[in-house]
Design a protein around this motif. Sequence first.
Motif, PDB file in Angstrom:
ATOM      1  N   VAL A 152       0.849  -1.190   0.000  1.00  0.00           N
ATOM      2  CA  VAL A 152       0.000   0.000   0.000  1.00  0.00           C
ATOM      3  C   VAL A 152       0.885   1.241   0.000  1.00  0.00           C
ATOM      4  N   GLN A 153       0.587   2.188  -0.890  1.00  0.00           N
ATOM      5  CA  GLN A 153       1.343   3.439  -0.933  1.00  0.00           C
ATOM      6  C   GLN A 153       1.041   4.252   0.317  1.00  0.00           C
ATOM      7  N   PRO A 154       2.065   4.699   1.070  1.00  0.00           N
ATOM      8  CA  PRO A 154       1.819   5.439   2.313  1.00  0.00           C
ATOM      9  C   PRO A 154       1.065   6.742   2.064  1.00  0.00           C
ATOM     10  N   SER A 155       0.131   7.076   2.960  1.00  0.00           N
ATOM     11  CA  SER A 155      -0.581   8.353   2.864  1.00  0.00           C
ATOM     12  C   SER A 155       0.261   9.479   3.454  1.00  0.00           C
ATOM     13  N   PHE A 156       1.228   9.151   4.317  1.00  0.00           N
ATOM     14  CA  PHE A 156       2.195  10.114   4.824  1.00  0.00           C
ATOM     15  C   PHE A 156       3.404   9.355   5.341  1.00  0.00           C
ATOM     16  N   LEU A 157       4.506  10.073   5.524  1.00  0.00           N
ATOM     17  CA  LEU A 157       5.725   9.501   6.094  1.00  0.00           C
ATOM     18  C   LEU A 157       6.379  10.546   6.992  1.00  0.00           C
ATOM     19  N   TYR A 158       6.563  10.210   8.272  1.00  0.00           N
ATOM     20  CA  TYR A 158       7.285  11.061   9.212  1.00  0.00           C
ATOM     21  C   TYR A 158       8.509  10.299   9.707  1.00  0.00           C
ATOM     22  N   ARG A 159       9.572  11.048   9.956  1.00  0.00           N
ATOM     23  CA  ARG A 159      10.775  10.433  10.537  1.00  0.00           C
ATOM     24  C   ARG A 159      11.393  11.435  11.514  1.00  0.00           C
ATOM     25  N   TRP A 160      11.647  10.991  12.724  1.00  0.00           N
ATOM     26  CA  TRP A 160      12.250  11.877  13.709  1.00  0.00           C
ATOM     27  C   TRP A 160      13.309  11.125  14.502  1.00  0.00           C
ATOM     28  N   LYS A 161      14.197  11.916  15.138  1.00  0.00           N
ATOM     29  CA  LYS A 161      15.324  11.353  15.867  1.00  0.00           C
ATOM     30  C   LYS A 161      15.137  11.554  17.371  1.00  0.00           C
ATOM     31  N   GLN A 162      15.435  10.505  18.126  1.00  0.00           N
ATOM     32  CA  GLN A 162      15.359  10.573  19.575  1.00  0.00           C
ATOM     33  C   GLN A 162      16.642  11.189  20.147  1.00  0.00           C
ATOM     34  N   GLU A 163      16.638  11.419  21.452  1.00  0.00           N
ATOM     35  CA  GLU A 163      17.810  12.003  22.102  1.00  0.00           C
ATOM     36  C   GLU A 163      19.024  11.079  22.037  1.00  0.00           C
ATOM     37  N   ASP A 164      18.785   9.749  21.974  1.00  0.00           N
ATOM     38  CA  ASP A 164      19.894   8.801  21.896  1.00  0.00           C
ATOM     39  C   ASP A 164      20.447   8.640  20.487  1.00  0.00           C
ATOM     40  N   GLY A 165      19.895   9.415  19.543  1.00  0.00           N
ATOM     41  CA  GLY A 165      20.384   9.373  18.164  1.00  0.00           C
ATOM     42  C   GLY A 165      19.660   8.396  17.267  1.00  0.00           C
ATOM     43  N   LYS A 166      18.846   7.525  17.846  1.00  0.00           N
ATOM     44  CA  LYS A 166      18.104   6.560  17.043  1.00  0.00           C
ATOM     45  C   LYS A 166      16.901   7.233  16.379  1.00  0.00           C
ATOM     46  N   SER A 167      16.589   6.787  15.169  1.00  0.00           N
ATOM     47  CA  SER A 167      15.490   7.378  14.411  1.00  0.00           C
ATOM     48  C   SER A 167      14.279   6.457  14.369  1.00  0.00           C
ATOM     49  N   ILE A 168      13.099   7.071  14.264  1.00  0.00           N
ATOM     50  CA  ILE A 168      11.836   6.348  14.174  1.00  0.00           C
ATOM     51  C   ILE A 168      11.131   6.756  12.887  1.00  0.00           C
ATOM     52  N   THR A 169      10.569   5.797  12.196  1.00  0.00           N
ATOM     53  CA  THR A 169       9.828   6.047  10.961  1.00  0.00           C
ATOM     54  C   THR A 169       8.367   5.666  11.160  1.00  0.00           C
ATOM     55  N   ARG A 170       7.474   6.545  10.742  1.00  0.00           N
ATOM     56  CA  ARG A 170       6.038   6.243  10.802  1.00  0.00           C
ATOM     57  C   ARG A 170       5.405   6.536   9.444  1.00  0.00           C
ATOM     58  N   ILE A 171       4.625   5.590   8.936  1.00  0.00           N
ATOM     59  CA  ILE A 171       3.910   5.811   7.688  1.00  0.00           C
ATOM     60  C   ILE A 171       2.412   5.656   7.920  1.00  0.00           C
ATOM     61  N   GLY A 172       1.624   6.347   7.101  1.00  0.00           N
ATOM     62  CA  GLY A 172       0.180   6.297   7.212  1.00  0.00           C
ATOM     63  C   GLY A 172      -0.436   5.312   6.238  1.00  0.00           C
ATOM     64  N   LEU A 173      -1.578   4.764   6.637  1.00  0.00           N
ATOM     65  CA  LEU A 173      -2.312   3.814   5.808  1.00  0.00           C
ATOM     66  C   LEU A 173      -3.706   4.379   5.550  1.00  0.00           C
ATOM     67  N   GLU A 174      -4.059   4.515   4.287  1.00  0.00           N
ATOM     68  CA  GLU A 174      -5.393   4.966   3.901  1.00  0.00           C
ATOM     69  C   GLU A 174      -5.750   4.311   2.571  1.00  0.00           C
ATOM     70  N   SER A 175      -6.665   3.336   2.623  1.00  0.00           N
ATOM     71  CA  SER A 175      -6.967   2.553   1.432  1.00  0.00           C
ATOM     72  C   SER A 175      -8.450   2.194   1.393  1.00  0.00           C
ATOM     73  N   LYS A 176      -9.058   2.308   0.226  1.00  0.00           N
ATOM     74  CA  LYS A 176     -10.465   1.967   0.040  1.00  0.00           C
ATOM     75  C   LYS A 176     -10.635   0.457   0.039  1.00  0.00           C
ATOM     76  N   VAL A 177     -11.647  -0.022   0.767  1.00  0.00           N
ATOM     77  CA  VAL A 177     -11.949  -1.454   0.787  1.00  0.00           C
ATOM     78  C   VAL A 177     -12.825  -1.774  -0.406  1.00  0.00           C
ATOM     79  N   THR A 178     -12.307  -2.582  -1.327  1.00  0.00           N
ATOM     80  CA  THR A 178     -13.024  -2.870  -2.576  1.00  0.00           C
ATOM     81  C   THR A 178     -13.504  -4.309  -2.694  1.00  0.00           C
TER      82      THR A 178
END
Length: 284
Positions: A182-208
């Motif tokens: 599924v193509q992501p509806s959004f993508l965010y990426r941020w870095k924590q204080e320890d230097g590690k990064s987190i990725t979040r993607i959105g899901l939005e899809s019509k049920v057919t």
Amino acid sequence: MEHQRNTARCCLLVTILLITTGGVHGLRDVELKVPAAVSPGDTVTLICRYDLEGEPLYTVKWYKGREEFYRYIPKEHPHTLVFPLPAVNVDMSKSGADKVVLMGVSTELAGKYRCEVSADAPNFHTQVVSAHMQVVDKLVGDPELILEKSRYAVGDTLRGNCTSPPHIPPANVTVLLNGRKVQPSFLYRWKQEDGKSITRIGLESKVTHAGKLHVLCIADLYNVFKTQSEVTLEEDRPRLASVLGTRQSTSVGVGSGSSSGRGIFVMESWQFILLSVSTLFFSR
């Protein structure tokens, strides 16, 4: 004189034909196989394949970056030679003419590797091939999969998001719906204080299509190290009205539907909207 010229032309033609039709053989098809990614402490086998087409092998040289660290020479005894290089620990008993085995790799060994193959006399053909290898820690923990509802009907829009475990480098995140990406509806990426990064993607899809919905979220590094969370959503089929003429709203929460893995949440619509808004605000 004319006869000599004709003879010379014939010899030249024969030579050209021999070259173009494969009458002259040599080194070819040199191929280097290096893992795309390994973890610190792993034992790694680097393979260099080649076809000498009948020519004798002169030498095989291995490089990390520009530094040579291993050489195989079949005419010499011993056949192998190791050059000191920081963090490189060659297993001599398992290395040979077409491979080199590295023990207990560290993050210092990430980078470019080269294999240089040379045929022996009289041609001394040489070919060099290269490949990259990453040395990274494996992902710890499964991705967090959040869905808006636990039941869906044809025509509804499936909404949710998936968040990777924190890592250096950041993990890629992919969502599959009934086996399809599924193509992501959004993508965010941020870095924590320890230097590690987190990725979040959105899901939005019509049920057919009618039936159950299988949602799979995958977090991966270099398509080698992977963790995943998945959930199966039931179809929201029409129900007979109760005596009161009302229809109970679906009760949702952790454990709704059939699921496996960790980090799976199904929440009420208002909760999901609130989470999405807060995510957008704090990620900026």
